[in-house]
Design an enzyme around this catalytic site. Structure first.
Site, PDB file in Angstrom:
ATOM      1  N   LYS A  46      -5.688 -18.710  26.195  1.00  0.00           N
ATOM      2  CA  LYS A  46      -4.874 -17.700  25.504  1.00  0.00           C
ATOM      3  C   LYS A  46      -5.748 -16.808  24.618  1.00  0.00           C
ATOM      4  O   LYS A  46      -5.634 -15.584  24.656  1.00  0.00           O
ATOM      5  CB  LYS A  46      -3.812 -18.407  24.646  1.00  0.00           C
ATOM      6  CG  LYS A  46      -3.134 -17.506  23.659  1.00  0.00           C
ATOM      7  CD  LYS A  46      -2.132 -18.239  22.801  1.00  0.00           C
ATOM      8  CE  LYS A  46      -2.670 -18.783  21.499  1.00  0.00           C
ATOM      9  NZ  LYS A  46      -2.963 -17.782  20.462  1.00  0.00           N
ATOM     10  N   ASN A  47      -6.630 -17.420  23.835  1.00  0.00           N
ATOM     11  CA  ASN A  47      -7.414 -16.618  22.896  1.00  0.00           C
ATOM     12  C   ASN A  47      -8.538 -15.838  23.569  1.00  0.00           C
ATOM     13  O   ASN A  47      -9.241 -15.068  22.916  1.00  0.00           O
ATOM     14  CB  ASN A  47      -7.976 -17.495  21.774  1.00  0.00           C
ATOM     15  CG  ASN A  47      -6.892 -17.904  20.794  1.00  0.00           C
ATOM     16  OD1 ASN A  47      -5.765 -17.423  20.883  1.00  0.00           O
ATOM     17  ND2 ASN A  47      -7.228 -18.797  19.871  1.00  0.00           N
ATOM     18  N   CYS A  83       1.424 -15.396   7.543  1.00  0.00           N
ATOM     19  CA  CYS A  83       1.960 -16.212   8.625  1.00  0.00           C
ATOM     20  C   CYS A  83       2.015 -17.634   8.123  1.00  0.00           C
ATOM     21  O   CYS A  83       1.575 -17.919   7.006  1.00  0.00           O
ATOM     22  CB  CYS A  83       1.090 -16.107   9.874  1.00  0.00           C
ATOM     23  SG  CYS A  83      -0.494 -16.860   9.649  1.00  0.00           S
ATOM     24  N   ARG A 106      -4.093 -14.818   5.786  1.00  0.00           N
ATOM     25  CA  ARG A 106      -4.802 -14.228   6.923  1.00  0.00           C
ATOM     26  C   ARG A 106      -4.901 -12.704   6.856  1.00  0.00           C
ATOM     27  O   ARG A 106      -4.297 -11.992   7.667  1.00  0.00           O
ATOM     28  CB  ARG A 106      -4.145 -14.650   8.244  1.00  0.00           C
ATOM     29  CG  ARG A 106      -4.288 -16.128   8.505  1.00  0.00           C
ATOM     30  CD  ARG A 106      -3.590 -16.537   9.756  1.00  0.00           C
ATOM     31  NE  ARG A 106      -4.466 -16.529  10.908  1.00  0.00           N
ATOM     32  CZ  ARG A 106      -4.051 -16.860  12.133  1.00  0.00           C
ATOM     33  NH1 ARG A 106      -2.819 -17.189  12.354  1.00  0.00           N
ATOM     34  NH2 ARG A 106      -4.897 -16.841  13.134  1.00  0.00           N
ATOM     35  N   ASP A 120      -7.921 -25.210  15.253  1.00  0.00           N
ATOM     36  CA  ASP A 120      -6.763 -25.242  16.154  1.00  0.00           C
ATOM     37  C   ASP A 120      -6.506 -26.630  16.751  1.00  0.00           C
ATOM     38  O   ASP A 120      -5.551 -26.821  17.506  1.00  0.00           O
ATOM     39  CB  ASP A 120      -6.956 -24.220  17.295  1.00  0.00           C
ATOM     40  CG  ASP A 120      -6.698 -22.789  16.825  1.00  0.00           C
ATOM     41  OD1 ASP A 120      -6.230 -22.607  15.690  1.00  0.00           O
ATOM     42  OD2 ASP A 120      -6.975 -21.850  17.598  1.00  0.00           O
ATOM     43  N   ARG A 130       4.393 -20.164  22.710  1.00  0.00           N
ATOM     44  CA  ARG A 130       3.439 -19.090  22.409  1.00  0.00           C
ATOM     45  C   ARG A 130       2.083 -19.377  23.044  1.00  0.00           C
ATOM     46  O   ARG A 130       1.364 -18.430  23.389  1.00  0.00           O
ATOM     47  CB  ARG A 130       3.234 -18.965  20.894  1.00  0.00           C
ATOM     48  CG  ARG A 130       4.378 -18.300  20.166  1.00  0.00           C
ATOM     49  CD  ARG A 130       3.976 -18.002  18.747  1.00  0.00           C
ATOM     50  NE  ARG A 130       2.671 -17.348  18.731  1.00  0.00           N
ATOM     51  CZ  ARG A 130       1.853 -17.320  17.691  1.00  0.00           C
ATOM     52  NH1 ARG A 130       2.193 -17.891  16.566  1.00  0.00           N
ATOM     53  NH2 ARG A 130       0.685 -16.712  17.761  1.00  0.00           N
TER      54      ARG A 130
HETATM   55  C1  UD1 Z   1      -8.531 -16.790  15.623  1.00  0.00           C
HETATM   56  C2  UD1 Z   1      -7.690 -17.491  16.661  1.00  0.00           C
HETATM   57  C3  UD1 Z   1      -6.922 -18.647  16.019  1.00  0.00           C
HETATM   58  C4  UD1 Z   1      -7.877 -19.579  15.276  1.00  0.00           C
HETATM   59  C5  UD1 Z   1      -8.792 -18.790  14.328  1.00  0.00           C
HETATM   60  C6  UD1 Z   1      -9.881 -19.647  13.719  1.00  0.00           C
HETATM   61  C7  UD1 Z   1      -7.183 -15.723  18.239  1.00  0.00           C
HETATM   62  C8  UD1 Z   1      -6.170 -14.813  18.807  1.00  0.00           C
HETATM   63  N1  UD1 Z   1      -6.772 -16.535  17.238  1.00  0.00           N
HETATM   64  O1  UD1 Z   1      -7.636 -16.262  14.656  1.00  0.00           O
HETATM   65  O2  UD1 Z   1      -6.257 -19.360  17.054  1.00  0.00           O
HETATM   66  O3  UD1 Z   1      -7.132 -20.492  14.507  1.00  0.00           O
HETATM   67  O4  UD1 Z   1      -9.436 -17.717  15.026  1.00  0.00           O
HETATM   68  O5  UD1 Z   1     -10.641 -20.241  14.709  1.00  0.00           O
HETATM   69  O6  UD1 Z   1      -8.313 -15.777  18.692  1.00  0.00           O
HETATM   70  N2  UD1 Z   1     -10.233 -13.677   7.196  1.00  0.00           N
HETATM   71  C9  UD1 Z   1     -10.322 -12.833   6.110  1.00  0.00           C
HETATM   72  N3  UD1 Z   1     -10.372 -11.487   6.326  1.00  0.00           N
HETATM   73  C10 UD1 Z   1     -10.327 -10.943   7.575  1.00  0.00           C
HETATM   74  C11 UD1 Z   1     -10.246 -11.815   8.682  1.00  0.00           C
HETATM   75  C12 UD1 Z   1     -10.197 -13.185   8.455  1.00  0.00           C
HETATM   76  O7  UD1 Z   1     -10.368 -13.288   4.969  1.00  0.00           O
HETATM   77  O8  UD1 Z   1     -10.377  -9.715   7.702  1.00  0.00           O
HETATM   78  C13 UD1 Z   1     -10.162 -15.147   6.975  1.00  0.00           C
HETATM   79  C14 UD1 Z   1      -8.833 -15.748   7.437  1.00  0.00           C
HETATM   80  O9  UD1 Z   1      -7.843 -15.632   6.452  1.00  0.00           O
HETATM   81  C15 UD1 Z   1      -9.237 -17.184   7.719  1.00  0.00           C
HETATM   82  C16 UD1 Z   1     -10.670 -17.038   8.235  1.00  0.00           C
HETATM   83  O10 UD1 Z   1     -11.123 -15.759   7.821  1.00  0.00           O
HETATM   84  O11 UD1 Z   1      -9.228 -17.923   6.536  1.00  0.00           O
HETATM   85  C17 UD1 Z   1     -10.817 -17.140   9.742  1.00  0.00           C
HETATM   86  O12 UD1 Z   1      -9.870 -16.282  10.344  1.00  0.00           O
HETATM   87  P1  UD1 Z   1     -10.125 -15.576  11.745  1.00  0.00           P
HETATM   88  O13 UD1 Z   1     -11.310 -16.151  12.421  1.00  0.00           O
HETATM   89  O14 UD1 Z   1     -10.097 -14.103  11.539  1.00  0.00           O
HETATM   90  O15 UD1 Z   1      -8.829 -16.001  12.528  1.00  0.00           O
HETATM   91  P2  UD1 Z   1      -8.140 -15.153  13.639  1.00  0.00           P
HETATM   92  O16 UD1 Z   1      -9.173 -14.313  14.306  1.00  0.00           O
HETATM   93  O17 UD1 Z   1      -6.917 -14.514  13.127  1.00  0.00           O
END
Ligand code: UD1
Length: 417
Positions: A22-23, A117, A122, A305, A397
């Site tokens: 999925k990711n 969420c 996030r 995850d 999902r």
């Molecule tokens: C992706 C995955 C999700 C997984 C996560 C961590 C997808 C579609 N989803 O989510 O399944 O749980 O990686 O492996 O691939 N953060 C910030 N600022 C930002 C972006 C992130 O502070 O601009 C923080 C987030 O709040 C979190 C951490 O960074 O604490 C990691 O988040 P991130 O790797 O961005 O998660 P996703 O990409 O949303």
């Protein structure tokens, strides 16, 4: 709303085949916005997040030529609408992956902020900061990110926090930027490296993917994408734990054992037999489960995850385990539900202390997010008697036909309206 009814307490036995990741497919779908023409993806998992992303792409002007047998053909010749609306983005955070491609291709984008969420705030501040560094003008108004840029330019950008979709977004934007972009402290997840390979195949010039420094030399255009999605490592890990928690023996086919090494090592430490051969894994629980500690980290660390599912397993292990969540600030919603099944878990901030119990008991349960739901399914498979899990749309999902796959392994599981 659908519920899942599980009559647990039976060891799972047999063979299960893992679906596409999925990711991996979500960012590749948005990368199509960088191209003009007929894009083809095979091995697409039939899960609700994919359907939501396709809906969003259609909203942006892309046309689905066909979608069957896990193969989608999507024409982006007329994908000229730069606006990703709230009703789609709010249901799936990964929708923010359209921001980089839209801005790079159309010179403008209006994308709803995803909002909070279930697993934490996030934010997408790093996505925005990176695009601003590339020359985009960005402002927030009425819950939307408004971004414009004549042509993005290459930069050196350091991620304060490792972000998977942040890395994907900036990497996609940089493929069409002017000059060289260097992304430091970039995500090393297989899904990010795969996206880079797919983009390179379409004419991008990306190096260093799979390490924490990714270099992108901008090009003027990309060819349509053609690829096959690799197997889902989180689905793989979930079935590995399903075999272990039910004290069964499962052959997991069509997986990439290297992608789940951190999970394999933790299971082996807990005395579960895991044997990799080519693209399969055999998981067998013969010995008593031992409590082990785990701490979540970006890849190649232990994945966040899989934290909830692993905790379900540890509730039945001998001794005390400490599970620390370092990636998200609020990812322990499964704890209250597991405790209702008799698990002994004490929460203290980012840490859960689990004392293994002899058995879990069946209970009515409530799914709260995708992976927390999976952990409840696993716990219910181990608990003798009938458990009813509500709000299972979370499972849909991200897991392809979970009840069917588990039934084929001998689980007594069915969906009820
Ligand atoms: C992706 C995955 C999700 C997984 C996560 C961590 C997808 C579609 N989803 O989510 O399944 O749980 O990686 O492996 O691939 N953060 C910030 N600022 C930002 C972006 C992130 O502070 O601009 C923080 C987030 O709040 C979190 C951490 O960074 O604490 C990691 O988040 P991130 O790797 O961005 O998660 P996703 O990409 O949303």
């Amino acid at each position: 709303m659908d519920k899942i009814v599980i009559d647990g307490g039976r060891p799972l036995e047999g063979t299960v085949k893992i679906s596409g990741a999925k990711n991996a497919v979500l960012p590749v779908l948005t990368a199509m916005l960088l191209t003009r023409g007929r894009n083809v993806i095979e091995g697409v998992p039939n899960v609700r997040d994919v359907t939501t992303m396709i809906k969003l792409l259609k909203d942006l002007g892309a046309e689905v030529e066909s979608y069957r047998d896990e193969k989608i053909i999507l024409d982006t010749s007329r994908a000229n609408n730069p606006e990703a609306p709230y009703d789609l983005v709010s249901t799936m955070r990964a929708s923010c992956l359209v921001l980089g491609p839209l801005l790079a291709k159309l010179g403008r984008a209006k994308v709803s902020l995803p909002g909070g969420c279930a697993i934490g705030a996030r934010p997408i501040d790093l996505h925005v900061k990176g695009l601003e560094a590339m020359g985009a003008k960005i402002f927030l108004r009425q819950g939307y990110v408004h971004a414009t840029a004549d042509r993005l330019r290459g930069v050196q950008f350091y991620f304060d926090t490792v972000s998977v979709t942040g890395t994907a977004n900036l990497m996609m934007a940089a493929t069409l930027a002017e000059g060289k972009t260097v992304l430091e402290n970039a995500a090393k997840e297989p899904e990010v490296a795969f996206l880079a390979d797919v983009l390179n195949h379409a004419g991008a010039k990306i190096d260093g993917h799979g390490t924490d420094t990714i270099t992108i030399h901008g090009v003027s255009s990309l060819q349509p994408i053609e690829c096959r999605i690799f197997p889902d490592r989180i689905e793989t890990g979930t079935y590995m734990i399903a075999a272990a928690i039910t004290r069964g023996e499962v052959l997991i086919e069509n997986c990439v054992p290297q992608h789940v090494e951190a999970i394999t090592l933790k299971l082996q430490e807990a005395q579960v037999d895991v044997e990799a051969r080519g693209t399969s894994l055999r998981v067998r629980a013969r010995h008593p489960l031992l409590a082990v500690n785990a701490s979540t980290h970006p890849h190649p660390g232990f994945p966040t995850d899989i934290q909830a599912q692993f905790m379900a397993l540890m509730t039945l292990a001998r001794g005390r385990s400490i599970i620390t969540e370092t990636v998200f600030e609020n990812r322990f919603m499964h704890v209250a539900e597991l405790k209702r099944m008799g698990a002994d878990i004490a929460l203290n901030g980012h840490t859960a202390v689990i004392r293994g119990v002899q058995k879990l008991s069946n209970a009515p349960l409530m799914a709260t997010d995708l992976r927390a739901s999976a952990s409840l399914v696993l716990a219910a498979l181990a608990a003798k008697g009938k458990s009813i899990i509500s709000r299972v749309y979370h499972i849909d999902r991200g897991y392809v036909s979970m009840e069917k796959k588990l039934s084929s392994l001998g689980a007594q599981i069915k969906r009820a309206k």
